[in-house]
Design a protein around this motif. Structure first.
Motif, PDB file in Angstrom:
ATOM      1  N   VAL A  96     -59.813  16.949 -66.108  1.00 22.64           N
ATOM      2  CA  VAL A  96     -58.810  17.881 -65.607  1.00 22.64           C
ATOM      3  C   VAL A  96     -58.937  17.928 -64.092  1.00 22.64           C
ATOM      4  O   VAL A  96     -60.023  18.189 -63.556  1.00 22.64           O
ATOM      5  CB  VAL A  96     -58.995  19.300 -66.190  1.00 22.64           C
ATOM      6  N   THR A  97     -57.857  17.643 -63.403  1.00 24.21           N
ATOM      7  CA  THR A  97     -57.847  17.670 -61.946  1.00 24.21           C
ATOM      8  C   THR A  97     -57.245  18.985 -61.460  1.00 24.21           C
ATOM      9  O   THR A  97     -56.168  19.378 -61.902  1.00 24.21           O
ATOM     10  CB  THR A  97     -57.028  16.498 -61.373  1.00 24.21           C
ATOM     11  N   ILE A  98     -57.956  19.655 -60.572  1.00 29.40           N
ATOM     12  CA  ILE A  98     -57.475  20.896 -59.970  1.00 29.40           C
ATOM     13  C   ILE A  98     -57.244  20.644 -58.482  1.00 29.40           C
ATOM     14  O   ILE A  98     -58.157  20.236 -57.770  1.00 29.40           O
ATOM     15  CB  ILE A  98     -58.473  22.055 -60.162  1.00 29.40           C
ATOM     16  N   LYS A  99     -56.016  20.876 -58.036  1.00 30.39           N
ATOM     17  CA  LYS A  99     -55.670  20.715 -56.622  1.00 30.39           C
ATOM     18  C   LYS A  99     -55.231  22.075 -56.070  1.00 30.39           C
ATOM     19  O   LYS A  99     -54.398  22.741 -56.684  1.00 30.39           O
ATOM     20  CB  LYS A  99     -54.542  19.697 -56.445  1.00 30.39           C
ATOM     21  N   VAL A 100     -55.792  22.447 -54.946  1.00 28.98           N
ATOM     22  CA  VAL A 100     -55.501  23.751 -54.346  1.00 28.98           C
ATOM     23  C   VAL A 100     -54.755  23.566 -53.033  1.00 28.98           C
ATOM     24  O   VAL A 100     -55.212  22.832 -52.149  1.00 28.98           O
ATOM     25  CB  VAL A 100     -56.795  24.549 -54.104  1.00 28.98           C
ATOM     26  N   TYR A 101     -53.595  24.213 -52.922  1.00 26.32           N
ATOM     27  CA  TYR A 101     -52.762  24.121 -51.722  1.00 26.32           C
ATOM     28  C   TYR A 101     -52.599  25.499 -51.081  1.00 26.32           C
ATOM     29  O   TYR A 101     -52.689  26.529 -51.741  1.00 26.32           O
ATOM     30  CB  TYR A 101     -51.375  23.572 -52.073  1.00 26.32           C
ATOM     31  N   ASN A 102     -52.333  25.472 -49.778  1.00 29.84           N
ATOM     32  CA  ASN A 102     -52.109  26.710 -49.037  1.00 29.84           C
ATOM     33  C   ASN A 102     -51.127  26.429 -47.902  1.00 29.84           C
ATOM     34  O   ASN A 102     -51.205  25.386 -47.251  1.00 29.84           O
ATOM     35  CB  ASN A 102     -53.422  27.238 -48.466  1.00 29.84           C
ATOM     36  N   ALA A 103     -50.195  27.347 -47.691  1.00 25.80           N
ATOM     37  CA  ALA A 103     -49.263  27.220 -46.561  1.00 25.80           C
ATOM     38  C   ALA A 103     -49.927  27.809 -45.320  1.00 25.80           C
ATOM     39  O   ALA A 103     -50.424  28.933 -45.349  1.00 25.80           O
ATOM     40  CB  ALA A 103     -47.956  27.931 -46.868  1.00 25.80           C
ATOM     41  N   MET A 104     -49.962  27.045 -44.242  1.00 28.04           N
ATOM     42  CA  MET A 104     -50.617  27.480 -43.018  1.00 28.04           C
ATOM     43  C   MET A 104     -49.847  28.632 -42.358  1.00 28.04           C
ATOM     44  O   MET A 104     -48.602  28.655 -42.395  1.00 28.04           O
ATOM     45  CB  MET A 104     -50.741  26.321 -42.037  1.00 28.04           C
ATOM     46  N   PRO A 105     -50.559  29.600 -41.762  1.00 24.22           N
ATOM     47  CA  PRO A 105     -49.894  30.738 -41.104  1.00 24.22           C
ATOM     48  C   PRO A 105     -48.915  30.283 -40.019  1.00 24.22           C
ATOM     49  O   PRO A 105     -49.167  29.304 -39.310  1.00 24.22           O
ATOM     50  CB  PRO A 105     -51.060  31.522 -40.499  1.00 24.22           C
ATOM     51  N   THR A 106     -47.813  30.974 -39.926  1.00 23.10           N
ATOM     52  CA  THR A 106     -46.787  30.780 -38.885  1.00 23.10           C
ATOM     53  C   THR A 106     -46.021  29.479 -39.055  1.00 23.10           C
ATOM     54  O   THR A 106     -44.786  29.462 -39.143  1.00 23.10           O
ATOM     55  CB  THR A 106     -47.394  30.848 -37.470  1.00 23.10           C
ATOM     56  N   THR A 107     -46.735  28.334 -39.097  1.00 18.90           N
ATOM     57  CA  THR A 107     -46.052  27.036 -39.202  1.00 18.90           C
ATOM     58  C   THR A 107     -45.562  26.767 -40.619  1.00 18.90           C
ATOM     59  O   THR A 107     -44.628  26.009 -40.832  1.00 18.90           O
ATOM     60  CB  THR A 107     -47.001  25.892 -38.796  1.00 18.90           C
ATOM     61  N   TRP A 108     -46.222  27.358 -41.612  1.00 21.71           N
ATOM     62  CA  TRP A 108     -45.891  27.185 -43.024  1.00 21.71           C
ATOM     63  C   TRP A 108     -45.970  25.740 -43.495  1.00 21.71           C
ATOM     64  O   TRP A 108     -45.269  25.331 -44.407  1.00 21.71           O
ATOM     65  CB  TRP A 108     -44.519  27.785 -43.359  1.00 21.71           C
ATOM     66  N   ASP A 109     -46.855  24.961 -42.842  1.00 20.89           N
ATOM     67  CA  ASP A 109     -47.140  23.616 -43.347  1.00 20.89           C
ATOM     68  C   ASP A 109     -47.898  23.753 -44.670  1.00 20.89           C
ATOM     69  O   ASP A 109     -48.868  24.501 -44.766  1.00 20.89           O
ATOM     70  CB  ASP A 109     -48.004  22.834 -42.349  1.00 20.89           C
ATOM     71  N   TYR A 110     -47.456  23.001 -45.653  1.00 23.18           N
ATOM     72  CA  TYR A 110     -48.038  23.102 -46.999  1.00 23.18           C
ATOM     73  C   TYR A 110     -49.126  22.044 -47.123  1.00 23.18           C
ATOM     74  O   TYR A 110     -48.837  20.846 -47.170  1.00 23.18           O
ATOM     75  CB  TYR A 110     -46.935  22.893 -48.030  1.00 23.18           C
ATOM     76  N   ARG A 111     -50.404  22.475 -47.146  1.00 22.55           N
ATOM     77  CA  ARG A 111     -51.511  21.515 -47.103  1.00 22.55           C
ATOM     78  C   ARG A 111     -52.483  21.704 -48.265  1.00 22.55           C
ATOM     79  O   ARG A 111     -52.707  22.823 -48.731  1.00 22.55           O
ATOM     80  CB  ARG A 111     -52.286  21.682 -45.788  1.00 22.55           C
ATOM     81  N   LYS A 112     -53.067  20.569 -48.689  1.00 26.28           N
ATOM     82  CA  LYS A 112     -54.084  20.617 -49.737  1.00 26.28           C
ATOM     83  C   LYS A 112     -55.399  21.098 -49.137  1.00 26.28           C
ATOM     84  O   LYS A 112     -55.900  20.544 -48.167  1.00 26.28           O
ATOM     85  CB  LYS A 112     -54.269  19.243 -50.386  1.00 26.28           C
ATOM     86  N   VAL A 113     -55.969  22.155 -49.737  1.00 27.86           N
ATOM     87  CA  VAL A 113     -57.239  22.695 -49.264  1.00 27.86           C
ATOM     88  C   VAL A 113     -58.399  21.903 -49.845  1.00 27.86           C
ATOM     89  O   VAL A 113     -59.317  21.501 -49.138  1.00 27.86           O
ATOM     90  CB  VAL A 113     -57.366  24.186 -49.645  1.00 27.86           C
TER      91      VAL A 113
END
Length: 388
Positions: free
Chosen positions: A174-191
């Motif tokens: 099972v693969t778990i990928k965690v993403y978060n949108a960066m403050p202000t810029t709202w770039d969607y990045r994998k943590v």
């Protein structure tokens, strides 16, 4: 958060699971900052589900005083979130909403609960949402952009528990990928990303079947499943008492997260447990504990298979009736000494040999396979017994 809904190709997603707290309908909102939410809440107000007050800069949301049960509260939460998700292109067929108790004070409403109940209801909802989608490989993508401070941590932890259940149901990884949108810029990045291949064990397990499984003893597990396993449904039952006058919600439960998780583990383990040698050798249920246990169990089963083949080839045994494993072992005299061992020493030997101790293990021909049993005294020596 909703950034994953608009940031991931809808065609590549089997299910959208939105996790919310009960307090989502006792928060403040703004006409300018959140038009979609306010418009949806106005629809619910017309239905007599919520009450709105204040001005456009700060609009207070409360459940209508007619809402007196957990089901009514949760139905209101579900309808609110479903309509918001629908506005963002998520079809009802792909949407699952998981709601758990809240903790603390939000504006004028206070929620009396504790993390154990939050974790249990989140696990219950997440597992129900994904269990029918479990295949050889499963990917869980988490968007932790928004939420009350404890939500991302608990969600990541519970995702690993749900992954453990998926492994026992048949997934290889099972693969778990965690993403978060960066403050202000709202770039969607994998943590970060991780692959879960082994079951996350409960802290100090109390369930005998789960204990035996984690010790890597296939026949002990099978025997316990037959003696004490049941077909009862695991229930994450949480009561919710709503006090509109005092503006508070109190939660109570007779079962905690650990018991509930162990109940789910037990059900999945027993559904695949077997006492047939070839099925054990070909199956992967006991490959999900850790690499050492997997290799050890495989080695012990191969040793047993070799001993059986040698006994059949040399016409020592027909295995029409149960035969003591020690009688076909090359080290019979050594194993006879073990009956005098202390229980602690016995336990160490049992773990080292996957519970297949020659002087306590019985083998019998079963169709085109061999059935394995153990003496009842093994459970007593290991301190494992049914709990009612």
């Amino acid at each position: 958060g909703y950034s994953s809904i608009v940031g991931i190709d809808n065609d590549k997603v089997d299910k959208y699971i939105i996790y919310v707290l009960d307090s989502v309908i006792t928060a403040n909102t703004s006409h300018i900052a959140n038009y979609d939410a306010l418009d949806t809440l106005k629809d619910l107000e017309k239905k007599g589900r919520v009450r709105l007050s204040g001005d456009k800069d700060k609009i207070k949301v409360e459940p209508d005083s007619s809402i007196s049960s957990k089901d009514e509260w949760r139905n209101t939460v579900g309808e609110y979130i479903a309509k918001l998700a629908g506005r963002m292109g998520v079809s009802a067929e792909k949407l699952n909403i998981v709601t758990s108790p809240s903790i603390g004070k939000y504006d004028e409403w206070t929620y009396y609960s504790y993390p154990d109940l939050v974790t249990m209801e989140l696990l219950d909802g997440l597992w129900k949402a994904i269990k029918d989608s479990v295949g050889e490989n499963l990917t869980i993508i988490l968007d932790i952009t928004h939420g009350v401070n404890f939500m991302p941590v608990i969600t990541m932890f519970v995702s690993r528990l749900a992954a453990s259940l998926a492994l026992l149901k048949g997934s290889g990884v099972v693969t778990i990928k965690v993403y978060n949108a960066m403050p202000t810029t709202w770039d969607y990045r994998k943590v970060f990303s991780e692959q879960v291949r082994f079951v996350v064990p409960p802290e100090e397990p109390g369930n005998p079947i789960v204990k035996a499984y984690l010790m890597g003893m296939p026949i002990v597990v099978y025997k316990l499943c037959k003696l004490c396993g049941s077909s009862k449904q695991c229930s994450a039952n949480v009561d919710m008492e709503i006090n509109h006058e005092g503006k508070n919600v109190e939660y109570k439960s007779t079962i905690g997260f650990k018991k509930y998780y162990e109940c789910l583990l037990e059900g999945l383990i027993c559904s695949r447990a077997t006492n047939r040698l070839q099925e054990l050798m070909e199956g992967d249920l006991f490959n999900k504990i850790n690499e050492v246990s997997s290799r050890l169990i495989s080695s012990e089963l191969n040793n047993m298979r070799t001993a059986i083949n040698d006994a059949v080839r040399n016409a020592k045994q027909s295995f029409e009736d149960y035969v003591l494993y020690a009688s076909i072992s090359k080290d019979y005299e050594e194993y006879k000494k073990r009956s005098k061992e202390s229980d602690n020493r016995f336990r160490r030997h049992a773990i080292a040999h996957a519970g297949l101790l020659e002087d306590y293990t019985l083998i019998k021909k079963c169709d085109n396979d061999y059935c394995i049993d153990i003496d009842d005294s093994v459970l007593k020596k290991l301190g494992l017994s049914c709990r009612h």
